[in-house]
Design an enzyme around this catalytic site. Structure first.
Site: not given
Ligand SMILES: NC(=O)c1ccc[n+]([C@@H]2O[C@H](COP(=O)([O-])OP(=O)(O)OC[C@H]3O[C@@H](n4cnc5c(N)ncnc54)[C@H](O)[C@@H]3O)[C@@H](O)[C@H]2O)c1
Length: 259
Positions: A16, A36, A62-63, A89, A155, A159, A186-187
């Site tokens: 992502g 990760d 694991d964060v 992230n 959630y 945030k 956003g999305v």
């Molecule tokens: N996708 C969206 O539309 C969106 C929108 C706004 C904000 N976000 C935020 O952006 C960030 C990235 O989102 P994304 O869509 O790429 O998510 P994703 O789910 O595609 O990827 C998230 C990554 O974080 C890792 N992860 C989860 N828990 C973890 C932990 N405890 N320790 C270490 N790694 C961990 C997962 O293994 C994964 O590789 C997130 O913080 C999410 O909340 C996402």
């Protein structure tokens, strides 16, 4: 090559937005630690970066676990000689109606999205302060942190907490020339939204794909956000072009949220 000679950690960097940010920071010259949940997942992004001539390594982190977070920071220092950039992230989200939100759901989202961000920021900041050369911390917030949603209480709250924590950490680290900012996407077209779509579809009794179609239809710029849309802003915030920006949360959402 704005980040030549810099060392960065990207949590949740295996897929992502984390993957896109890691690739972009490496293209700008930074050596990148992909942190990760599993080493194998991170290694795939390491391979992509090295295939492009960049430098990277993967570490299972694991964060939520402070020992693993310390090991993540030690990996950056021991492998690449220091630490200049942290991208918080890693994040998790679930769609749950207000009345059905449990302690387990709440703790899961706050543990990863907020407590994990705190541990990573503390461990990284200690190294940056000791180095005495400033640094950059970039947090992934969300448009969900700008307002509440009936089905997304925990959630959204987590945030909003990220936006607020960004301000506190920025003020705490300003004297060390460490800039701390957030991005509110956003999305975004990532595996995360695939799951969100399925969960909304179930709750609304809609076909899979329809919640995402509706969400995208309301975006003023008229298309779904790509991880690269966020990666470019992260690279800017990680660079010296952003030396006079701190405590901010920048919306990168196609105009979805006005302020
Ligand atoms: N996708 C969206 O539309 C969106 C929108 C706004 C904000 N976000 C935020 O952006 C960030 C990235 O989102 P994304 O869509 O790429 O998510 P994703 O789910 O595609 O990827 C998230 C990554 O974080 C890792 N992860 C989860 N828990 C973890 C932990 N405890 N320790 C270490 N790694 C961990 C997962 O293994 C994964 O590789 C997130 O913080 C999410 O909340 C996402």
């Amino acid at each position: 090559m704005r980040l030549e000679g810099k060392v960065a950690i990207v949590t949740g960097g295996a897929q992502g937005m984390g993957r896109a940010i890691a690739l972009r920071l490496a293209q700008e010259g930074a050596a990148v630690v992909i942190a990760d949940l599993t080493q194998e997942a991170g290694q795939k992004v390491v391979d992509e970066i090295t295939a492009q001539g960049g430098k990277a390594t993967a570490v299972a982190t694991d964060v939520r676990n402070q020992e693993q977070v310390q090991a993540m920071v030690d990996t950056a220092v021991n492998t690449f000689g220091g630490l200049n950039i942290l991208v918080n992230n890693a994040g998790v989200g679930k769609i749950i109606p207000f009345l059905e939100t449990t302690e387990k759901d709440w703790d899961f989202m706050f543990d990863v999205n907020c407590k994990g961000l705190l541990w990573c920021s503390q461990a990284a900041a200690k190294v940056m302060i000791e180095q005495g050369r400033g640094g950059k911390i970039i947090n992934l917030a969300s448009q969900a942190g700008r307002r509440g949603e009936a089905l997304v209480l925990a959630y959204c709250a987590s945030k909003a907490c990220v936006i607020n924590m960004t301000q506190s950490i920025a003020l705490a680290l300003a004297e060390h020339k460490i800039n701390v900012n957030a991005i509110a996407p956003g999305v975004v077209d990532t595996p995360f939204w695939e799951e969100v779509d399925k969960q909304f579809a179930k709750l609304w009794n809609l076909p899979v794909g329809e919640p995402k179609r509706r969400a995208v239809a309301s975006i003023p710029l008229g298309r779904i956000e790509q991880p690269e849309d966020v990666a470019g802003v992260a690279a800017f915030l990680a660079s010296s072009d952003a030396d006079y920006i701190t405590q901010q949360c920048i919306n990168v959402d196609g105009g979805n949220w006005p302020s």
